[in-house]
Scaffold this active site. Structure first.
Site, PDB file in Angstrom:
ATOM      1  N   ASP A 629       0.862  -1.184   0.000  1.00 32.04           N
ATOM      2  CA  ASP A 629       0.000   0.000   0.000  1.00 32.04           C
ATOM      3  C   ASP A 629       0.893   1.226   0.000  1.00 32.04           C
ATOM      4  O   ASP A 629       2.108   1.134   0.215  1.00 32.04           O
ATOM      5  CB  ASP A 629      -0.928   0.006   1.220  1.00 32.04           C
ATOM      6  N   GLU A 667       8.161   5.307  -9.424  1.00 30.40           N
ATOM      7  CA  GLU A 667       7.107   4.312  -9.255  1.00 30.40           C
ATOM      8  C   GLU A 667       7.286   3.617  -7.909  1.00 30.40           C
ATOM      9  O   GLU A 667       8.402   3.352  -7.473  1.00 30.40           O
ATOM     10  CB  GLU A 667       7.162   3.277 -10.384  1.00 30.40           C
ATOM     11  N   ASP A 699      -2.763  -2.950  -2.778  1.00 32.33           N
ATOM     12  CA  ASP A 699      -3.774  -1.944  -2.445  1.00 32.33           C
ATOM     13  C   ASP A 699      -3.262  -0.577  -2.886  1.00 32.33           C
ATOM     14  O   ASP A 699      -2.113  -0.420  -3.274  1.00 32.33           O
ATOM     15  CB  ASP A 699      -4.033  -1.962  -0.934  1.00 32.33           C
ATOM     16  N   HIS A 833      -1.045  -0.621   5.136  1.00 28.28           N
ATOM     17  CA  HIS A 833      -1.689   0.690   5.281  1.00 28.28           C
ATOM     18  C   HIS A 833      -1.274   1.341   6.598  1.00 28.28           C
ATOM     19  O   HIS A 833      -0.932   2.528   6.636  1.00 28.28           O
ATOM     20  CB  HIS A 833      -3.201   0.531   5.220  1.00 28.28           C
TER      21      HIS A 833
END
EC number: 3.1.26.-
Length: 858
Positions: A629, A667, A699, A833
């Site tokens: 994430d 990236e 994600d 996350h």
């Protein structure tokens, strides 16, 4: 709205129509316009992205066709829709094992309704594209349109024309039609209309057209576009005690699904504040004084989204023009006009404070025909209304409770709102006329479909396996009194507290000792350290007392002030790597809740030191699960943080975590390649072998980024794996996880409309034919509507059956150690996350590598 959704909405409203003064070349701020000028005639999204099927049009043809919608008002086009880019990504056809079928079989069937309506068209419907030539040539686009539509009898009432390319729902009698028109001054003009393309209903251009048409329908229903969605200003919910207004509305999109083209429509709400930006500035000046006002004002306002009610447009505040007031002038046509006079003549609005400074919103979209942007929009604070909620408002329980009473809809209320939209479409004569002229209509009911409820999982803990109530998806009661899988003994740990919180610190210490025994955690008494309630004092106390052998640091914070929390995490995650637990004193101040809170704290402390809580049965052997994430850190120069979490053991209870800060334009996978290699080395060290199967859950993929994942990230992951040895070829699956979706599902349970139970899988009807995708409703919610999660397997050479992929994904939703229940996404995604959020919010640096094997960020 948060995260990427907020980032997408920042900037000028996507659907803004031209507002006077008209488009001009770029201007300096001295000649800036009070409202945005003509927005760009941006290109149709999705062009040329779809790989042509046999007999499909070429990319060049697509480009030519797409140009035909250029002059449809951008308000009707709905702005640049990045989700159309994703519709051109074909991945399923490259995976042999799901070419024929991508559906699972496990579980019990359940009847569902979804917030989808089929788009119906007459038999043999097509969209016809024509090229239009004028002899002699006509420069004015308006004149070209007027001359062409003198022949409405021949062309029909339904048409879309940009001055060169014409779209019609009906085929003209001849492939080339010659028409004769006459200008007002009697000049004869010959118009040649030539058929160039016949577009089937499911072509990308037709899909784009349906969405344009539906936005037109919403405007016929008197809805106003704000950003990407439409809202009803005539039916607001007012919350006067908090000076808030809510506009109800809808987010809509029309796409090709498994067997039908369907409209997906979900309820949306726009929160508006009754105070203007000028009111806010007055209040801020009173609070901070004249000297600090400019700095404080810039900090508070820049980045906020505001609404101008005179045209119902949203703007992002990018700057404040401290040297501009409404008395400044700008060029409108050939004359100079002041902002004050402009608003009076254009909108009938009187500016009461002639000394207020102006707000600046940069227009980034290109002007017509690719010209540079028309310059910044200059906005008058008196006419700008704040939207959304401040952090202070979000922390106010009463405000959030009152808001939720209007916005947190039950399944029955949500379905009712969508059904009312269907009813309004079918009852409105103007809407029906618009649809009929194009030969289209919508089904007058929501889509019915079948789902499956997967079997509930058995939780393994302390050598025992137990079941939980599948409807609540929570096992906090069932795990009480059971020892954990593995416990870390607490022999050397510290507890920091302020003098004011000495009593609650002692209470917490005693309760932790009480609850840790049944879990199997051996806990020695903590060393208690008092610190003064200042950030410098807290940091000094940490520096003086935390040693290399310290296992855990618990800090009791008197308030939830972010700076003190950040101070603790920065020092203990970067400078002196030690697992830490921060507790706000208010959380442990209620004696009746202390046992529950202390239990959760003890579980977190055990995890952060390397302990394991529970597990579920994972049949696959030598499997590594990876979660990725990202988070956008505004404090670190708008750099993004990429987080990767990888499993180290069979039970998915030990994890390797790595977080990296990306450079601008880099990236995420470039930054994380080394992290994946580190995870594989850690797995090898832990198991004495490398994994034979790797499944990556990615994600944080926004709309329009799917092609990048397929074309760039997947090869980079494979390249990273190859660094472990040229002959090392594990089976690889890459799954894109998407939470921010508008799909909703409704079940009928005991005669009532309700949320589907946890474990509901949907893999038919509303999935996409070109993808190997499915939805899972994994968690339970006590209030409102449950939100499903969308999974799109973009690469898979494992041969794993769809049923096994779905069941494994659901199992992983049980493995998040910060919640004794099922979460919305697989645990590694939630861990990634949490890690990215901690670094982006508090640390702003890469954490110390000594913490890589611990869940220190829970």
């Amino acid at each position: 709205m948060t995260g990427r959704a907020r980032a997408r909405s920042r900037g000028r409203g996507r659907g803004q129509e031209p507002a006077a003064p008209g488009a001009q070349p770029p201007v300096s701020q001295e000649a800036a316009k009070p409202v945005v000028s003509t927005p760009s005639e941006g290109q149709l999204v999705g062009r040329g992205r779809q790989k042509p099927a046999p007999g499909a049009m070429s990319e060049e043809a697509m480009l030519q066709i797409s140009a035909g919608f250029q002059q449809v008002k951008i308000g009707e086009r709905g702005g640049r829709r990045r989700d159309f880019h994703d519709s051109g990504v074909h991945t399923r056809q490259l995976m042999e094992h799901v070419k024929e079928s991508k559906t699972g079989v496990s579980g019990t069937a359940i009847e569902l309704r979804a917030n989808f309506m089929r788009l119906l068209s007459r038999p043999m419907w097509a969209l016809y594209q024509y090229h239009v030539d004028y002899k002699p040539p006509m420069e004015s686009r308006r004149l070209r349109s007027a001359l062409l539509f003198q022949h409405e009898e021949t062309l029909g009432k339904a048409h879309t024309f940009d001055g060169a390319i014409l779209f019609l729902p009906n085929k003209l009698r001849n492939a080339e039609t010659v028409l004769c028109s006459e200008t007002r001054n009697g000049e004869k003009v010959e118009i040649t209309v030539t058929l160039t393309n016949e577009l089937p209903p499911s072509s990308p251009v037709c899909l784009q057209f349906y969405n344009i048409l539906f936005r037109r329908i919403l405007r016929i229903l008197n809805m106003q576009q704000i950003g990407r969605h439409y809202y009803n200003p005539d039916d607001p919910f007012n919350i006067p005690q908090h000076r808030l207004t809510i506009w109800p509305g809808f987010m809509t999109t029309i796409l090709q699904y498994e067997s039908s083209i369907m409209l997906c429509s979900d309820v949306s709400h726009k929160v508006l504040r009754s105070e203007t930006v000028l009111d806010f500035m007055y209040s801020l000046r009173q609070q901070c004084g004249d000297q600090r006002f400019p700095e404080a004002c810039t900090k508070e306002l820049v980045g906020l989204i505001i609404l101008t009610k005179y045209n119902n447009k949203t703007y992002r505040i990018d700057d404040i023009a401290w040297d501009h007031t409404p008395n400044n002038t700008f060029k409108k046509g050939d004359t100079e006009i002041s902002f004050k006079n402009y608003f009076k003549s254009q909108y009938g609005l009187d500016i009461t404070d002639g000394n207020q400074v102006l707000l600046v919103s940069h227009v980034k979209r290109l002007g017509p025909s690719g010209r540079p942007p028309p310059g910044p929009a200059m906005l008058v604070p008196e006419f700008c209304y704040l939207t959304g909620l401040t952090d202070k408002m979000r922390a106010d329980f009463n405000i959030m409770k009152d808001l939720a009473s209007h916005t947190r809809l039950s399944p029955e209320q949500r379905e009712g709102r969508i059904n009312r939209l269907i009813s309004n479409i079918n009852r409105n004569g103007d809407v029906q006329n618009e649809l009929t002229t194009w030969g289209l209509s919508f089904e007058n009911k929501l889509l019915s479909l079948n789902g499956r409820v997967l079997p509930s999982e058995r939780i393994i803990q302390g050598g025992r396996a137990f079941e939980y109530n599948p409807w609540t998806a929570d096992w906090s009661k069932e795990m009480r009194g059971l020892p954990l899988i593995s416990c870390m003994s607490l022999d050397n740990w510290l507890m920091f507290y302020t003098r004011r919180n000495a009593d609650v610190a002692q209470s917490l210490l005693q309760t932790l000792n009480k609850v840790s025994g049944p879990m199997g955690i051996r806990m020695q008494r903590a060393v208690m350290i008092e610190y003064e309630d200042r950030q410098e004092s807290l940091l000094r106390a940490l520096q003086q007392n935390v040693a290399r052998e310290t296992q855990m640091v618990v800090v009791i914070l008197p308030t939830n002030r972010k700076d003190k929390y950040d101070c603790v995490k920065k020092y203990l995650c970067v400078d002196c790597p030690t697992p830490s637990q921060c507790v706000v004193s208010r959380t442990i101040s209620k004696p009746q809740a202390l046992m529950t809170v202390a239990t959760k704290i003890a579980l977190q402390m055990n995890c952060k030191m390397g302990g394991e809580l529970w597990s579920v049965e994972i049949p696959l052997r030598q499997l590594m699960i990876v979660g990725i994430d990202c988070y956008h850190d505004t404090a670190a120069g708008k750099r993004s943080i990429g987080a990767m979490v990888a499993s180290l053991n069979q039970g998915m209870s030990r994890w390797f975590s790595k977080c990296v800060l990306q450079n601008r334009g880099q990236e995420i996978i470039d930054a994380l390649k080394g992290s994946l290699q580190g995870a594989l080395k850690a797995y090898l060290k832990y198991n004495n072998s490398l994994p034979s199967r790797i499944i990556v859950y990615r994600d944080g993929v926004g709309d329009g980024m799917l092609q990048s994942v397929v074309d760039y990230e997947v090869p980079q992951i494979m390249q990273s794996i190859k660094t472990m040895g040229q002959d090392y070829e594990p089976k690889l699956s890459v799954v894109v996880v998407k939470k921010r979706i508008s799909s909703r599902f409704f079940a009928r349970i005991d005669g009532k409309i309700a949320n589907p139970p946890p474990g509901t899988v949907i893999d038919t009807e509303v999935t996409r034919p070109e993808w190997y995708d499915f939805f899972i409703v994994s968690q339970a919610v006590r209030f409102g509507c449950v939100a499903p999660t969308h999974y799109n397997v973009v690469f898979d050479n494992s041969g794993l059956k769809p049923d096994h992929m779905q069941r494994l994904t659901y199992k992983l939703c049980h493995m998040y150690y910060n919640w004794q229940g099922i979460v919305r996404v697989p645990a590694p995604c939630q861990y990634a996350h949490k890690l990215a959020f901690l670094v982006g919010q508090s640390i702003h640096k890469e954490p110390n590598m000594n913490l890589d094997d611990f869940l220190y960020y829970l």
